[in-house]
Design a protein around this motif. Structure first.
Motif, PDB file in Angstrom:
ATOM      1  N   LEU A  81      62.009  31.607  37.656  1.00 55.70           N
ATOM      2  CA  LEU A  81      61.652  30.639  38.686  1.00 55.70           C
ATOM      3  C   LEU A  81      61.896  31.195  40.080  1.00 55.70           C
ATOM      4  O   LEU A  81      61.089  30.979  41.000  1.00 55.70           O
ATOM      5  N   LEU A  82      62.990  31.919  40.245  1.00 58.07           N
ATOM      6  CA  LEU A  82      63.289  32.500  41.560  1.00 58.07           C
ATOM      7  C   LEU A  82      62.265  33.550  41.971  1.00 58.07           C
ATOM      8  O   LEU A  82      62.142  33.877  43.161  1.00 58.07           O
ATOM      9  N   LEU A  83      61.529  34.087  41.000  1.00 56.96           N
ATOM     10  CA  LEU A  83      60.483  35.069  41.301  1.00 56.96           C
ATOM     11  C   LEU A  83      59.088  34.467  41.158  1.00 56.96           C
ATOM     12  O   LEU A  83      58.092  35.178  41.031  1.00 56.96           O
ATOM     13  N   GLY A  84      59.020  33.134  41.193  1.00 53.33           N
ATOM     14  CA  GLY A  84      57.729  32.457  41.256  1.00 53.33           C
ATOM     15  C   GLY A  84      56.956  32.441  39.967  1.00 53.33           C
ATOM     16  O   GLY A  84      55.720  32.307  39.984  1.00 53.33           O
ATOM     17  N   CYS A  85      57.628  32.538  38.831  1.00 52.07           N
ATOM     18  CA  CYS A  85      56.949  32.554  37.538  1.00 52.07           C
ATOM     19  C   CYS A  85      57.172  31.239  36.790  1.00 52.07           C
ATOM     20  O   CYS A  85      58.177  30.564  36.991  1.00 52.07           O
ATOM     21  N   GLY A  86      56.237  30.915  35.902  1.00 50.29           N
ATOM     22  CA  GLY A  86      56.383  29.751  35.055  1.00 50.29           C
ATOM     23  C   GLY A  86      55.383  28.646  35.297  1.00 50.29           C
ATOM     24  O   GLY A  86      55.521  27.556  34.742  1.00 50.29           O
ATOM     25  N   ASP A  87      54.344  28.881  36.111  1.00 48.16           N
ATOM     26  CA  ASP A  87      53.407  27.797  36.410  1.00 48.16           C
ATOM     27  C   ASP A  87      52.444  27.505  35.270  1.00 48.16           C
ATOM     28  O   ASP A  87      51.917  26.385  35.175  1.00 48.16           O
ATOM     29  N   ALA A  88      52.205  28.467  34.377  1.00 51.24           N
ATOM     30  CA  ALA A  88      51.372  28.180  33.206  1.00 51.24           C
ATOM     31  C   ALA A  88      52.177  27.441  32.146  1.00 51.24           C
ATOM     32  O   ALA A  88      51.721  26.436  31.589  1.00 51.24           O
ATOM     33  N   VAL A  89      53.376  27.933  31.862  1.00 52.61           N
ATOM     34  CA  VAL A  89      54.242  27.296  30.867  1.00 52.61           C
ATOM     35  C   VAL A  89      55.575  28.032  30.866  1.00 52.61           C
ATOM     36  O   VAL A  89      55.635  29.219  31.178  1.00 52.61           O
ATOM     37  N   ILE A  90      56.644  27.306  30.571  1.00 52.13           N
ATOM     38  CA  ILE A  90      57.897  27.935  30.164  1.00 52.13           C
ATOM     39  C   ILE A  90      57.895  27.889  28.652  1.00 52.13           C
ATOM     40  O   ILE A  90      58.045  26.825  28.056  1.00 52.13           O
ATOM     41  N   GLY A  91      57.649  29.042  28.041  1.00 57.27           N
ATOM     42  CA  GLY A  91      57.413  29.087  26.600  1.00 57.27           C
ATOM     43  C   GLY A  91      58.396  29.984  25.892  1.00 57.27           C
ATOM     44  O   GLY A  91      58.498  31.171  26.210  1.00 57.27           O
ATOM     45  N   ILE A  92      59.117  29.438  24.923  1.00 55.61           N
ATOM     46  CA  ILE A  92      60.160  30.168  24.202  1.00 55.61           C
ATOM     47  C   ILE A  92      59.714  30.471  22.783  1.00 55.61           C
ATOM     48  O   ILE A  92      59.298  29.570  22.049  1.00 55.61           O
TER      49      ILE A  92
END
Length: 483
Positions: free
Chosen positions: A200-211
């Motif tokens: 998140l701090l590097l601007g990632c995750g807008d498509a999905v947070i997927g585990i």
């Protein structure tokens, strides 16, 4: 280059059409579309393993020449995988839109390539290609891709728009989204949360947070779902979560009122391939209906997330088509997009180099496959992302991944995977990192999804122009995730 191409009808009802091509005194014969398509495919190790690859560069070139003269309409009559024994073929044929197909029905495969390149260069390309998508079958787009250079695949894909929505809007022009993949080898909550913070701090995750869970135990999956949903709600993050478990596990968790946003499932291009994943088409329909009924989306209600990969059908021994002949892996991959399209997905991605060098041997084959997969899916109207990746025993390295990531960014890829340090320690393969996504956005002028970008701005992480500000995590709204 001079030669003569002929089509020899079957000698008996139900027999095989033969395609022949003469060149410099030699005659090449291909037994049906299934053989012609395989021989026209760019060289890859999976087709060699299956026994369907061209025996020489000359045979491959001749097969492409013959394929270019095949009318597109033939693919509606001559099936590579018989409908009598395959529900994917039946689904593809049932969903074919005759009216949408009409503008290109008169074309050959070669003529279709020329048509696509002409349309892609014009201002109405997104509208015309979107309207065409329901009229195309996976076999048609696989066929035309075999005649295209890499730049052709990029040019047409870049002109194609596939826009979807759940809590963020994906596929808009000038955007490149990411799946934040915070996998942990023991599903440790602190480890997963730390990776989420990093992304998140590097601007990632807008498509999905997927585990990808290390354990498919429903209790473990449920705990991870609650973890990500708690993070999302606490910080009011406009994104969606997904734990990549089997569709039946997700259905069970929906019944137990778990916070399910997206339903995940790996799929393949044949009925047998899907059976290898323990999946039937009816399960996907049930899962979509159940997830939509939850009403958790805000800007859209597309709830399905599918993953695919060239070679999956061969791995399951489910790659044989008409006459018991092997179907090439790229055509089978495109057929998986026909499955995905039927269930109106939010996102789809090909895990392009994950299965290993048995199917894509080196960086050159991985790059070509990634561009093919992206092109074929987008042309079919599928919201396509790519896991730009390789395994450590493949003849590939991170320089190859940099090349593919850049090319996909130019081609308008919907999203890519973002893994801490580009090394997934749970799945044991190499992908792309949070910093790689920042690089691609910077050099290509791409931004995150608009809703996510507004959130980054709201919490003080957005730079003018769409970049991400470098900050001390302890000074941000997200500081509690680090504890």
């Amino acid at each position: 280059m001079r030669g003569r191409h002929t089509v020899v009808p079957p000698t008996s009802p139900g027999g095989t059409v033969r395609y022949t091509q003469q060149l410099h005194g030699s005659t090449y014969e291909f037994r049906g579309l299934v053989d012609l398509m395989a021989k026209a495919s760019p060289l890859r190790s999976g087709d060699l393993l299956a026994g369907c690859a061209a025996a020489s560069d000359a045979e491959r070139a001749v097969a492409r020449w013959a394929l270019a003269d095949v009318p597109l309409a033939v693919f509606l009559d001559e099936q590579l995988v018989p409908a009598e024994t395959d529900d994917v073929t039946r689904l593809i044929l049932e969903q074919h839109d005759v009216a949408a197909f009409a503008p290109v029905r008169h074309l050959t495969v070669g003529g279709f390539r020329d048509w696509l390149l002409e349309v892609a260069s014009g201002p109405e390309a997104p509208t015309r290609l979107t309207a065409l998508a329901p009229g195309l079958t996976p076999e048609m787009v696989a066929a035309v891709s075999k005649l295209m250079r890499n730049q052709d695949l990029i040019a047409v894909a870049a002109a194609t728009r596939v826009v979807t929505g759940f809590r963020t809007t994906l596929g808009l022009p000038g955007r490149l989204s990411t799946r934040l993949q915070p996998n942990h080898p023991t599903d440790d909550h602190a480890g997963v949360a730390s990776a989420i913070l990093d992304g998140l701090l590097l601007g990632c995750g807008d498509a999905v947070i997927g585990i990808n869970p290390a354990s498919d135990n429903p209790r473990t999956v449920g705990r991870l779902l609650h973890l990500v949903d708690e993070v999302r709600q606490r910080y009011d993050i406009p994104t969606q979560s997904c734990v990549l478990t089997h569709v039946t596990t997700t259905l069970d968790l929906i019944a137990r009122r778990a916070p399910v946003d997206l339903v995940f499932q790996s799929i393949a291009g044949t009925q047998g391939g899907n059976a290898g994943f323990g999946v039937e088409l009816s399960m996907l329909a049930d899962a979509r209906e159940a997830a939509v009924s939850l009403g958790r989306g805000t800007v859209g209600d597309q709830v399905m997330y599918f993953e695919t990969g060239q070679g999956s059908a061969l791995s399951a021994g489910a790659h044989l088509g008409t006459g018991g002949r092997p179907v090439d892996q790229q055509t089978l991959e495109a057929r998986a997009y026909g499955v995905a399209r039927a269930f109106d997905p939010f996102i789809v991605n090909t895990v392009v180099g994950f299965i290993g060098p048995e199917y894509l041997y080196d960086g050159k084959q991985i790059i070509r496959a990634g561009l093919e997969d992206h092109f074929c899916a987008k042309l079919l109207g599928v919201p396509m992302g790519v896991d730009v990746c390789y395994t450590n025993h493949a003849e590939a390295d991170q320089d190859d991944m940099d090349s593919l990531l850049t090319l996909l960014g130019v081609a308008g890829c919907t999203f890519v995977i973002a893994v801490p340090g580009a090394d997934d320690v749970m799945l044991g393969y190499q992908s792309t990192s949070f910093h790689d996504a920042l690089y691609a956005r910077q050099v290509l002028g791409r931004r995150t999804a608009p809703e996510f970008e507004a959130w980054l701005d709201r919490i003080g992480l957005l730079e003018p122009g769409g970049g991400v500000r470098s900050v001390d995590p302890a000074s941000t709204l997200l500081r509690e995730l680090a504890s």
